[in-house]
Design a protein around this motif. Sequence first.
Motif, short mmCIF file in Angstrom:
data_model
loop_
_atom_site.label_atom_id
_atom_site.label_comp_id
_atom_site.label_asym_id
_atom_site.label_seq_id
_atom_site.Cartn_x
_atom_site.Cartn_y
_atom_site.Cartn_z
N ASP A 122 31.32 -54.62 49.59
CA ASP A 122 31.08 -53.34 49.84
C ASP A 122 31.42 -51.96 49.66
N PHE A 123 32.77 -51.87 49.77
CA PHE A 123 33.33 -50.89 49.78
C PHE A 123 33.24 -50.01 48.63
N LEU A 124 34.34 -52.01 47.76
CA LEU A 124 34.96 -51.95 46.74
C LEU A 124 33.91 -51.98 45.06
N GLY A 125 32.69 -52.20 45.61
CA GLY A 125 31.26 -52.44 44.83
C GLY A 125 30.58 -50.61 44.74
N GLU A 126 30.73 -50.02 45.98
CA GLU A 126 31.05 -48.40 46.19
C GLU A 126 31.54 -47.74 45.43
N LYS A 127 33.39 -47.83 45.15
CA LYS A 127 34.39 -47.41 44.39
C LYS A 127 34.18 -47.77 43.00
N PHE A 128 34.62 -48.84 42.34
CA PHE A 128 34.44 -49.91 41.07
C PHE A 128 32.88 -49.95 40.37
N ALA A 129 32.24 -50.29 40.87
CA ALA A 129 30.37 -50.61 40.80
C ALA A 129 30.06 -49.34 39.19
N GLU A 130 29.82 -50.24 38.61
CA GLU A 130 29.11 -49.01 37.45
C GLU A 130 28.04 -48.97 37.11
N ASP A 131 27.91 -47.75 36.88
CA ASP A 131 25.44 -46.86 37.46
C ASP A 131 24.78 -47.56 36.93
N LYS A 132 23.70 -48.09 36.95
CA LYS A 132 23.12 -48.95 35.42
C LYS A 132 22.27 -47.60 35.33
#
Length: 343
Positions: A122-132
């Motif tokens: 979840d932490f990595l997703g918050e930092k690296f996920a692209e914002d659709k």
Amino acid sequence: MFKKIVSFLNQDVANLTKENQGTETVSEISTNIHNQALAEIKVLSTIAKTLDNPNYKNPDFSFYLKIKSFFATNKEQYQGLQNSAELLALAVKAQANFLKIEQTELRYRSTKQQEYYQFVIDFLGEKFAEDKSNEASEGGAIVTKKKDNSKYSKEEFKQQIRAKLEEVKLTIKTEQGKQALEDYTESLEALAAEKEIGLKLLYLFKKFNLTDFSILRTISDMVIYLQDKNMQNMKAMQDLVVKNEEIFLKVGKIIGIPKTKENPETYGRILQYLALSKKHESSIQQFTKMMDVMKQWKNFYKTITDIREQYPPSQYQQPDEFKQEIPGLSLYQTYGEYLSIFK
């Protein structure tokens, strides 16, 4: 009479020399800045010369530098592949950490342990996920942008996972289970040490549900296999890719290979780069240090040349230091073209 004639001639020569050199005086501030830069460059050139190595003239190492330059400058078939090549190189280098993470997640599956694994993702997703929701049209194409508030911080990551680890360890009864999570966390921290790339790779593996990190070992085995082969033979590289096509297609998603470039030639070039990097690993480390020194050298070199150009001898009486040769110039002329490709 003869002495007087000689004296007059000497005076005429001195006046002519003074006239050719200019009559204005270089400012004291500029002279001091020039001389300080010259003193610094002498030290740096000495260090750079100690880092110079005959191996850099080796045709195979020169070929490595050429390939690295092609990636860095987006030359023809190498366009847009540098980031992918660096990602895969790091993934192979850090394969032990990825395998440790995979094995821990598969073996230790208590509710609290899984909660910890999910916390990390979840932490990595918050930092690296692209914002659709933050998509924009550029030239008719949809471009997905990253969140503005998702700045990566190695220190923040370590702080948060350590805090969560201590919370979870309080609920785990066995020392073995606690030690497993401790080892897991150390592997995460090792990936975090690789700037942003290490943890981003882990996030991408999770995003694409590619949890079999053994494929990194397979690619590493290929790199080792190629060490005593002719690495300039691109056909041999492509043949090896074709035999392991499924593996490269899987990893291609992770390292961001465009669909238009999913072919043996693309993966062959990346495999060639990895194999050359492995073969010349020790020379590359020393060469990189020399490039770091030469980057500093270049800054002082610019200071010196700018001041000398600002006070040309046709207008100014240049101090003797302005006429000195600049130490390290031959090294710069030999390797200067590679400064921009080593960061």
